[in-house]
Write a protein that holds these residues in place. Structure first.
Motif, PDB file in Angstrom:
ATOM      1  N   ARG A  12       0.832  -1.214   0.000  1.00  0.00           N
ATOM      2  CA  ARG A  12       0.000   0.000   0.000  1.00  0.00           C
ATOM      3  C   ARG A  12       0.859   1.252   0.000  1.00  0.00           C
ATOM      4  O   ARG A  12       0.590   2.206  -0.734  1.00  0.00           O
ATOM      5  N   ARG A  13       1.895   1.253   0.839  1.00  0.00           N
ATOM      6  CA  ARG A  13       2.753   2.443   0.935  1.00  0.00           C
ATOM      7  C   ARG A  13       3.484   2.698  -0.381  1.00  0.00           C
ATOM      8  O   ARG A  13       3.604   3.841  -0.816  1.00  0.00           O
ATOM      9  N   ARG A  14       3.952   1.649  -1.021  1.00  0.00           N
ATOM     10  CA  ARG A  14       4.658   1.844  -2.279  1.00  0.00           C
ATOM     11  C   ARG A  14       3.685   2.274  -3.381  1.00  0.00           C
ATOM     12  O   ARG A  14       4.011   3.115  -4.213  1.00  0.00           O
ATOM     13  N   ARG A  15       2.488   1.719  -3.383  1.00  0.00           N
ATOM     14  CA  ARG A  15       1.488   2.112  -4.380  1.00  0.00           C
ATOM     15  C   ARG A  15       1.103   3.574  -4.203  1.00  0.00           C
ATOM     16  O   ARG A  15       0.982   4.329  -5.182  1.00  0.00           O
ATOM     17  N   GLU A  16       0.908   3.996  -2.966  1.00  0.00           N
ATOM     18  CA  GLU A  16       0.503   5.374  -2.688  1.00  0.00           C
ATOM     19  C   GLU A  16       1.606   6.381  -2.984  1.00  0.00           C
ATOM     20  O   GLU A  16       1.334   7.553  -3.235  1.00  0.00           O
ATOM     21  N   ALA A  17       2.865   5.902  -2.976  1.00  0.00           N
ATOM     22  CA  ALA A  17       3.988   6.806  -3.230  1.00  0.00           C
ATOM     23  C   ALA A  17       4.217   7.051  -4.712  1.00  0.00           C
ATOM     24  O   ALA A  17       4.913   8.002  -5.083  1.00  0.00           O
ATOM     25  N   LEU A  18       3.637   6.212  -5.555  1.00  0.00           N
ATOM     26  CA  LEU A  18       3.835   6.340  -6.997  1.00  0.00           C
ATOM     27  C   LEU A  18       2.748   7.192  -7.638  1.00  0.00           C
ATOM     28  O   LEU A  18       1.573   7.101  -7.267  1.00  0.00           O
ATOM     29  N   GLN A  19       3.144   8.005  -8.606  1.00  0.00           N
ATOM     30  CA  GLN A  19       2.208   8.767  -9.411  1.00  0.00           C
ATOM     31  C   GLN A  19       2.165   8.170 -10.824  1.00  0.00           C
ATOM     32  O   GLN A  19       3.120   7.514 -11.253  1.00  0.00           O
ATOM     33  N   PRO A  20       1.061   8.373 -11.546  1.00  0.00           N
ATOM     34  CA  PRO A  20       0.990   7.821 -12.909  1.00  0.00           C
ATOM     35  C   PRO A  20       2.196   8.181 -13.777  1.00  0.00           C
ATOM     36  O   PRO A  20       2.693   7.347 -14.532  1.00  0.00           O
ATOM     37  N   ASP A  21       2.669   9.431 -13.641  1.00  0.00           N
ATOM     38  CA  ASP A  21       3.808   9.867 -14.438  1.00  0.00           C
ATOM     39  C   ASP A  21       5.051   9.033 -14.145  1.00  0.00           C
ATOM     40  O   ASP A  21       5.932   8.879 -15.013  1.00  0.00           O
ATOM     41  N   ASP A  22       5.158   8.496 -12.946  1.00  0.00           N
ATOM     42  CA  ASP A  22       6.338   7.729 -12.553  1.00  0.00           C
ATOM     43  C   ASP A  22       6.440   6.409 -13.302  1.00  0.00           C
ATOM     44  O   ASP A  22       7.533   5.826 -13.405  1.00  0.00           O
ATOM     45  N   VAL A  23       5.325   5.898 -13.777  1.00  0.00           N
ATOM     46  CA  VAL A  23       5.308   4.572 -14.404  1.00  0.00           C
ATOM     47  C   VAL A  23       4.795   4.627 -15.839  1.00  0.00           C
ATOM     48  O   VAL A  23       4.410   3.613 -16.409  1.00  0.00           O
ATOM     49  N   GLY A  24       4.768   5.821 -16.428  1.00  0.00           N
ATOM     50  CA  GLY A  24       4.394   5.955 -17.824  1.00  0.00           C
ATOM     51  C   GLY A  24       2.911   5.882 -18.103  1.00  0.00           C
ATOM     52  O   GLY A  24       2.500   5.586 -19.222  1.00  0.00           O
ATOM     53  N   LEU A  25       2.077   6.177 -17.088  1.00  0.00           N
ATOM     54  CA  LEU A  25       0.629   6.150 -17.270  1.00  0.00           C
ATOM     55  C   LEU A  25       0.089   7.572 -17.375  1.00  0.00           C
ATOM     56  O   LEU A  25       0.631   8.496 -16.749  1.00  0.00           O
ATOM     57  N   PRO A  26      -0.990   7.788 -18.141  1.00  0.00           N
ATOM     58  CA  PRO A  26      -1.608   9.114 -18.175  1.00  0.00           C
ATOM     59  C   PRO A  26      -2.261   9.429 -16.840  1.00  0.00           C
ATOM     60  O   PRO A  26      -2.790   8.542 -16.170  1.00  0.00           O
ATOM     61  N   ARG A  27      -2.195  10.690 -16.437  1.00  0.00           N
ATOM     62  CA  ARG A  27      -2.756  11.062 -15.146  1.00  0.00           C
ATOM     63  C   ARG A  27      -4.278  11.029 -15.149  1.00  0.00           C
ATOM     64  O   ARG A  27      -4.902  10.597 -14.182  1.00  0.00           O
TER      65      ARG A  27
END
Length: 277
Positions: A12-27
């Motif tokens: 959960r903590r790692r998922r919440e720390a990531l933003q779409p831009d971090d993994v190549g996803l549109p916001r």
């Protein structure tokens, strides 16, 4: 033993720390979560949303080591974070270094921003770990191979189809390069390495490889330009820029063409054909 509570909290903590831009996803719009949604993480990890959600809710069977590896890669974890995740799930962490298939988050972040550029991440043995969509359009899906066929050098000497993408006049040089490169890696990694195993497999299979192996050549310079013959757009001359992850011996290869050149126009056409496909 699996630590279900620790595993769920860490994910959960790692998922919440990531933003779409971090993994190549549109916001997108109207995001209510502080980080990625569960369904986004599940898609990145190539598993169902229900399966991933059960892990975060401390339910279901113990995830396999393969599933944990997929989650670690999908969440762009560092090696230390990956190893921690494996231990929480009750598994021994995989090996590090050249034998590892876990791509570091730094290379992944760069690759995620290269959707419109042919690029791939490969091991020192020429095994493709990740490709951009344009990378697939240029060379085909080279992540689909298994076993020794994962290595382009192995396929070069055992599968005639591997040579179809390259002009015949370059075949001799490429054969020398793959052989010299493999010998250098065997010397670096030792007689018990995956590289040595690959050489042992090739020696009885290819007379060409055996003859080149006996030259003990380790210094074959690459061509200044990478020349390809694509089945749809024809001949291409591309520059190949390389970025090395020294911790994993993984290489990020980025293919570009001189702006305004015929090859540049063909890459643009290939991008259109890839989107249409």
């Amino acid at each position: 033993m699996i630590d279900r509570a620790g595993l769920a909290t860490f994910l959960r903590r790692r998922r919440e720390a990531l933003q779409p831009d971090d993994v190549g996803l549109p916001r997108g719009q109207r995001r209510r979560t502080s980080g990625l949604r569960r369904e986004e993480v599940a898609a990145l990890c190539h598993m169902s949303t229900d399966y991933y959600a059960r892990i975060e809710r401390e339910r279901g069977p113990q995830p396999s080591a393969q599933m944990i590896a997929s989650i670690a890669q999908g969440l762009h974890l560092s090696l230390d974070e990956r190893d921690h995740l494996f231990r929480l799930a009750g598994h021994h962490p995989p090996t590090r270094g050249a034998a590892s298939s876990h791509v570091g988050p730094g290379l992944l972040r760069i690759l995620d921003r290269l959707d419109d550029t042919p690029a791939e991440i490969v091991t020192e043995l020429g095994e493709t770990l990740r490709q951009t969509p344009m990378g697939v359009a240029l060379t085909g899906d080279t992540t689909r191979f298994t076993g020794p066929e994962r290595s382009l050098g192995y396929r070069w000497f055992t599968d005639p189809a591997a040579r179809a993408l390259y002009p015949p006049e370059d075949h001799d040089l490429l054969s020398r390069r793959y052989t010299a490169g493999l010998r250098g890696i065997v010397t670096l990694r030792g007689p018990d390495s995956r590289a040595a195993h690959l050489a042992d497999l090739l020696l009885p299979l290819s007379a060409e490889f055996r003859a080149l192996w006996e030259t003990h050549d380790v210094n074959v310079r690459p061509l200044d330009l990478k020349r390809l013959v694509h089945p749809e757009v024809g001949a291409l001359e591309l520059n190949c820029q390389t970025l090395l992850d020294p911790d994993q011996s993984h290489l990020l290869l980025v293919y570009t063409a001189v702006p305004g050149s015929e090859s540049h126009e063909k890459l643009q056409l290939l991008s259109v054909l890839g989107r249409a496909g």
